[in-house]
Design a protein around this motif. Sequence first.
Motif, PDB file in Angstrom:
ATOM      1  N   ASP A  50       0.781  -1.248   0.000  1.00  0.00           N
ATOM      2  CA  ASP A  50       0.000   0.000   0.000  1.00  0.00           C
ATOM      3  C   ASP A  50       0.805   1.285   0.000  1.00  0.00           C
ATOM      4  O   ASP A  50       0.276   2.335   0.365  1.00  0.00           O
ATOM      5  N   LYS A  51       2.070   1.234  -0.367  1.00  0.00           N
ATOM      6  CA  LYS A  51       2.811   2.484  -0.502  1.00  0.00           C
ATOM      7  C   LYS A  51       3.938   2.361  -1.517  1.00  0.00           C
ATOM      8  O   LYS A  51       4.398   1.262  -1.825  1.00  0.00           O
ATOM      9  N   VAL A  52       4.374   3.508  -2.026  1.00  0.00           N
ATOM     10  CA  VAL A  52       5.487   3.537  -2.971  1.00  0.00           C
ATOM     11  C   VAL A  52       6.781   3.470  -2.170  1.00  0.00           C
ATOM     12  O   VAL A  52       6.980   4.223  -1.218  1.00  0.00           O
ATOM     13  N   ARG A  53       7.627   2.552  -2.538  1.00  0.00           N
ATOM     14  CA  ARG A  53       8.921   2.377  -1.867  1.00  0.00           C
ATOM     15  C   ARG A  53      10.020   2.609  -2.895  1.00  0.00           C
ATOM     16  O   ARG A  53       9.905   2.164  -4.029  1.00  0.00           O
ATOM     17  N   THR A  54      11.061   3.308  -2.476  1.00  0.00           N
ATOM     18  CA  THR A  54      12.154   3.615  -3.390  1.00  0.00           C
ATOM     19  C   THR A  54      13.476   3.134  -2.811  1.00  0.00           C
ATOM     20  O   THR A  54      13.620   2.977  -1.597  1.00  0.00           O
ATOM     21  N   ALA A  55      14.407   2.910  -3.700  1.00  0.00           N
ATOM     22  CA  ALA A  55      15.780   2.567  -3.317  1.00  0.00           C
ATOM     23  C   ALA A  55      16.700   3.306  -4.278  1.00  0.00           C
ATOM     24  O   ALA A  55      16.512   3.251  -5.491  1.00  0.00           O
ATOM     25  N   GLU A  56      17.685   4.013  -3.718  1.00  0.00           N
ATOM     26  CA  GLU A  56      18.629   4.741  -4.553  1.00  0.00           C
ATOM     27  C   GLU A  56      19.981   4.051  -4.525  1.00  0.00           C
ATOM     28  O   GLU A  56      20.472   3.655  -3.466  1.00  0.00           O
TER      29      GLU A  56
END
Length: 188
Positions: A86-92
């Motif tokens: 239920d959420k946008v997850r990011t990895a840089e």
Amino acid sequence: FTRSGTMSAVYLVLLLLPLISAQTFHWGPCPNPAVQPGFNVEKYLGKWYEIEKLPASFERGKCIEANYALRKDGTIRVLNSQFYKDKVRTAEGTAVIPDMREMAKLGVSFSYFTPYSPYWVLTTDYTSLAVVYSCTDILRLFHVDYAWILSRSHFLPAETVRYAKQLLVREGIDISRMKATDQNCKDI
């Protein structure tokens, strides 16, 4: 291997199995597929959507995309995102080209504490399709690999996906566990 060396290797594999169960692993060393000749990293920059992939524990969501941008220091910023729980997850992360003679063989890392993993662009037309492969040997006993079919749009024609899969198979890569990524992102 000696008998004790073989047993140690078997124990190591048994210890590592829970860590790699969500990956794709095979006995023996990595294949060595051909990469995109004359690869142009600047044309590759920008947003790519994941169409299909081999299982990866770090990619379990939907609407998975990667955005590549050149940094002032010459490295490439990698920003991956996915919709998960239920959420946008990011990895840089950071991508580098270790050998300028082989521009399509990049290395990518998402932590200062981990080595660069292979990120090999097997083919791309820069405007619609990219096929990427990554493989890591574990003591040359087995290897863990990943493969991605990427697109500049959320969807690719079925014949383009077939072409990408045939290319992977021709290069000795087992795609039997390859799965489509849900790119239905209207509800996000």
